[in-house]
Design a protein around this motif. Structure first.
Motif, PDB file in Angstrom:
ATOM      1  N   HIS A 160       8.112 -35.111  23.359  1.00 39.56           N
ATOM      2  CA  HIS A 160       7.876 -33.677  23.531  1.00 39.56           C
ATOM      3  C   HIS A 160       7.602 -33.027  22.174  1.00 39.56           C
ATOM      4  O   HIS A 160       6.650 -32.255  22.012  1.00 39.56           O
ATOM      5  N   ARG A 161       8.432 -33.353  21.191  1.00 41.10           N
ATOM      6  CA  ARG A 161       8.265 -32.801  19.840  1.00 41.10           C
ATOM      7  C   ARG A 161       6.912 -33.190  19.251  1.00 41.10           C
ATOM      8  O   ARG A 161       6.167 -32.359  18.740  1.00 41.10           O
ATOM      9  N   LYS A 162       6.558 -34.475  19.354  1.00 38.83           N
ATOM     10  CA  LYS A 162       5.288 -34.954  18.807  1.00 38.83           C
ATOM     11  C   LYS A 162       4.099 -34.284  19.489  1.00 38.83           C
ATOM     12  O   LYS A 162       3.117 -33.925  18.833  1.00 38.83           O
ATOM     13  N   ALA A 163       4.164 -34.122  20.810  1.00 42.43           N
ATOM     14  CA  ALA A 163       3.076 -33.479  21.552  1.00 42.43           C
ATOM     15  C   ALA A 163       2.934 -32.021  21.132  1.00 42.43           C
ATOM     16  O   ALA A 163       1.818 -31.525  20.929  1.00 42.43           O
ATOM     17  N   ALA A 164       4.058 -31.317  21.002  1.00 43.93           N
ATOM     18  CA  ALA A 164       4.020 -29.910  20.594  1.00 43.93           C
ATOM     19  C   ALA A 164       3.451 -29.764  19.184  1.00 43.93           C
ATOM     20  O   ALA A 164       2.640 -28.864  18.920  1.00 43.93           O
ATOM     21  N   LEU A 165       3.835 -30.657  18.274  1.00 38.90           N
ATOM     22  CA  LEU A 165       3.312 -30.608  16.899  1.00 38.90           C
ATOM     23  C   LEU A 165       1.810 -30.915  16.872  1.00 38.90           C
ATOM     24  O   LEU A 165       1.048 -30.254  16.158  1.00 38.90           O
ATOM     25  N   LYS A 166       1.383 -31.886  17.649  1.00 38.37           N
ATOM     26  CA  LYS A 166      -0.045 -32.240  17.706  1.00 38.37           C
ATOM     27  C   LYS A 166      -0.851 -31.094  18.312  1.00 38.37           C
ATOM     28  O   LYS A 166      -1.941 -30.772  17.835  1.00 38.37           O
ATOM     29  N   ALA A 167      -0.314 -30.452  19.342  1.00 38.72           N
ATOM     30  CA  ALA A 167      -0.992 -29.309  19.960  1.00 38.72           C
ATOM     31  C   ALA A 167      -1.146 -28.189  18.935  1.00 38.72           C
ATOM     32  O   ALA A 167      -2.219 -27.586  18.820  1.00 38.72           O
ATOM     33  N   GLU A 168      -0.075 -27.914  18.199  1.00 40.11           N
ATOM     34  CA  GLU A 168      -0.124 -26.879  17.159  1.00 40.11           C
ATOM     35  C   GLU A 168      -1.156 -27.236  16.097  1.00 40.11           C
ATOM     36  O   GLU A 168      -1.958 -26.402  15.681  1.00 40.11           O
ATOM     37  N   GLU A 169      -1.176 -28.483  15.685  1.00 38.60           N
ATOM     38  CA  GLU A 169      -2.151 -28.961  14.696  1.00 38.60           C
ATOM     39  C   GLU A 169      -3.587 -28.794  15.193  1.00 38.60           C
ATOM     40  O   GLU A 169      -4.485 -28.430  14.435  1.00 38.60           O
ATOM     41  N   ASP A 170      -3.790 -29.030  16.496  1.00 34.31           N
ATOM     42  CA  ASP A 170      -5.131 -28.907  17.097  1.00 34.31           C
ATOM     43  C   ASP A 170      -5.489 -27.465  17.453  1.00 34.31           C
ATOM     44  O   ASP A 170      -6.603 -27.192  17.901  1.00 34.31           O
ATOM     45  N   GLY A 171      -4.516 -26.554  17.325  1.00 33.19           N
ATOM     46  CA  GLY A 171      -4.779 -25.147  17.610  1.00 33.19           C
ATOM     47  C   GLY A 171      -4.870 -24.822  19.091  1.00 33.19           C
ATOM     48  O   GLY A 171      -5.594 -23.912  19.502  1.00 33.19           O
ATOM     49  N   VAL A 172      -4.152 -25.582  19.924  1.00 33.62           N
ATOM     50  CA  VAL A 172      -4.136 -25.341  21.364  1.00 33.62           C
ATOM     51  C   VAL A 172      -2.689 -25.233  21.832  1.00 33.62           C
ATOM     52  O   VAL A 172      -1.766 -25.649  21.138  1.00 33.62           O
ATOM     53  N   SER A 173      -2.511 -24.690  23.035  1.00 34.03           N
ATOM     54  CA  SER A 173      -1.169 -24.622  23.596  1.00 34.03           C
ATOM     55  C   SER A 173      -0.742 -26.021  24.041  1.00 34.03           C
ATOM     56  O   SER A 173      -1.573 -26.923  24.212  1.00 34.03           O
ATOM     57  N   LEU A 174       0.541 -26.191  24.257  1.00 35.04           N
ATOM     58  CA  LEU A 174       1.042 -27.470  24.755  1.00 35.04           C
ATOM     59  C   LEU A 174       0.441 -27.771  26.130  1.00 35.04           C
ATOM     60  O   LEU A 174       0.072 -28.908  26.409  1.00 35.04           O
ATOM     61  N   ASN A 175       0.305 -26.743  26.981  1.00 36.35           N
ATOM     62  CA  ASN A 175      -0.322 -26.942  28.296  1.00 36.35           C
ATOM     63  C   ASN A 175      -1.758 -27.443  28.147  1.00 36.35           C
ATOM     64  O   ASN A 175      -2.184 -28.355  28.857  1.00 36.35           O
ATOM     65  N   GLN A 176      -2.535 -26.833  27.243  1.00 39.73           N
ATOM     66  CA  GLN A 176      -3.917 -27.272  27.024  1.00 39.73           C
ATOM     67  C   GLN A 176      -3.950 -28.703  26.491  1.00 39.73           C
ATOM     68  O   GLN A 176      -4.800 -29.502  26.896  1.00 39.73           O
ATOM     69  N   PHE A 177      -3.037 -29.017  25.593  1.00 42.70           N
ATOM     70  CA  PHE A 177      -2.969 -30.360  25.021  1.00 42.70           C
ATOM     71  C   PHE A 177      -2.706 -31.401  26.116  1.00 42.70           C
ATOM     72  O   PHE A 177      -3.386 -32.422  26.194  1.00 42.70           O
ATOM     73  N   ILE A 178      -1.727 -31.125  26.982  1.00 47.01           N
ATOM     74  CA  ILE A 178      -1.390 -32.049  28.064  1.00 47.01           C
ATOM     75  C   ILE A 178      -2.554 -32.170  29.046  1.00 47.01           C
ATOM     76  O   ILE A 178      -2.889 -33.261  29.496  1.00 47.01           O
ATOM     77  N   GLN A 179      -3.199 -31.045  29.362  1.00 49.44           N
ATOM     78  CA  GLN A 179      -4.358 -31.081  30.263  1.00 49.44           C
ATOM     79  C   GLN A 179      -5.457 -31.963  29.678  1.00 49.44           C
ATOM     80  O   GLN A 179      -6.031 -32.794  30.370  1.00 49.44           O
ATOM     81  N   GLN A 180      -5.747 -31.797  28.388  1.00 48.38           N
ATOM     82  CA  GLN A 180      -6.780 -32.616  27.742  1.00 48.38           C
ATOM     83  C   GLN A 180      -6.396 -34.097  27.756  1.00 48.38           C
ATOM     84  O   GLN A 180      -7.248 -34.964  27.988  1.00 48.38           O
ATOM     85  N   ALA A 181      -5.120 -34.391  27.532  1.00 50.04           N
ATOM     86  CA  ALA A 181      -4.666 -35.785  27.531  1.00 50.04           C
ATOM     87  C   ALA A 181      -4.840 -36.405  28.920  1.00 50.04           C
ATOM     88  O   ALA A 181      -5.300 -37.547  29.040  1.00 50.04           O
ATOM     89  N   ILE A 182      -4.497 -35.661  29.957  1.00 51.05           N
ATOM     90  CA  ILE A 182      -4.647 -36.174  31.321  1.00 51.05           C
ATOM     91  C   ILE A 182      -6.119 -36.362  31.656  1.00 51.05           C
ATOM     92  O   ILE A 182      -6.521 -37.387  32.214  1.00 51.05           O
TER      93      ILE A 182
END
Length: 151
Positions: free
Chosen positions: A83-105
């Motif tokens: 969870h922490r790594k995903a949130a940090l990567k989302a922040e680094e990419d400039g997207v929300s955690l929801n957007q990050f997870i959607q893109q990953a799926i």
């Protein structure tokens, strides 16, 4: 081969009940319990359609909205560190955690693209092989490995 049925935006899984010798179906993705059965493929399809139509009629008669499958939100339990790594990567990419997870799926479920691999055969053998092979199958459908392995 599939044991899934689809009708009016609802989906059901069908299984064979060996004890009763019938096909039994269950609608999934909604909170309400909708089940149906039939002795043949056509009968179970018809029973599924009747089940959905009746469900929609009952909802309308009662003045309630029918449940819809896959509302677009769900809870996922993952390890705290992931969870922490995903949130940090989302922040680094400039997207929300929801957007990050959607893109990953989306990336995970997209179809794999393949590149054609040309096998070099002697010209006479290649011509004979391609002629014999093309009479039986669509040679454009067969590929050797994913493009990610070729690049």
């Amino acid at each position: 081969m599939s044991n899934m049925l689809s009708y009016k935006g609802y989906h059901a899984k069908v299984e064979f009940d060996a004890d009763d010798g019938i096909l039994v179906g269950s609608v999934f993705g909604i909170r309400d319990s909708l089940n149906f059965h039939g002795a043949s493929i056509e009968e179970v399809k018809e029973s599924f359609h009747d089940c959905i139509d009746t469900y929609l009629e009952i909802c309308e008669a009662r003045g309630i909205a029918p449940d819809k499958e896959y509302k677009g939100s769900f809870n996922v339990r993952i390890p705290q560190e992931l969870h922490r790594k995903a949130a940090l990567k989302a922040e680094e990419d400039g997207v929300s955690l929801n957007q990050f997870i959607q893109q990953a799926i989306e990336e995970y479920i997209k179809p794999v693209r393949y590149k054609e691999v040309i096998v070099q055969l002697p010209v006479v053998q290649q011509a004979a092989t391609m002629h014999a092979f093309s009479d039986r199958v669509d040679t454009n459908r067969y590929h050797s490995m994913p493009s990610t392995q070729l690049s």
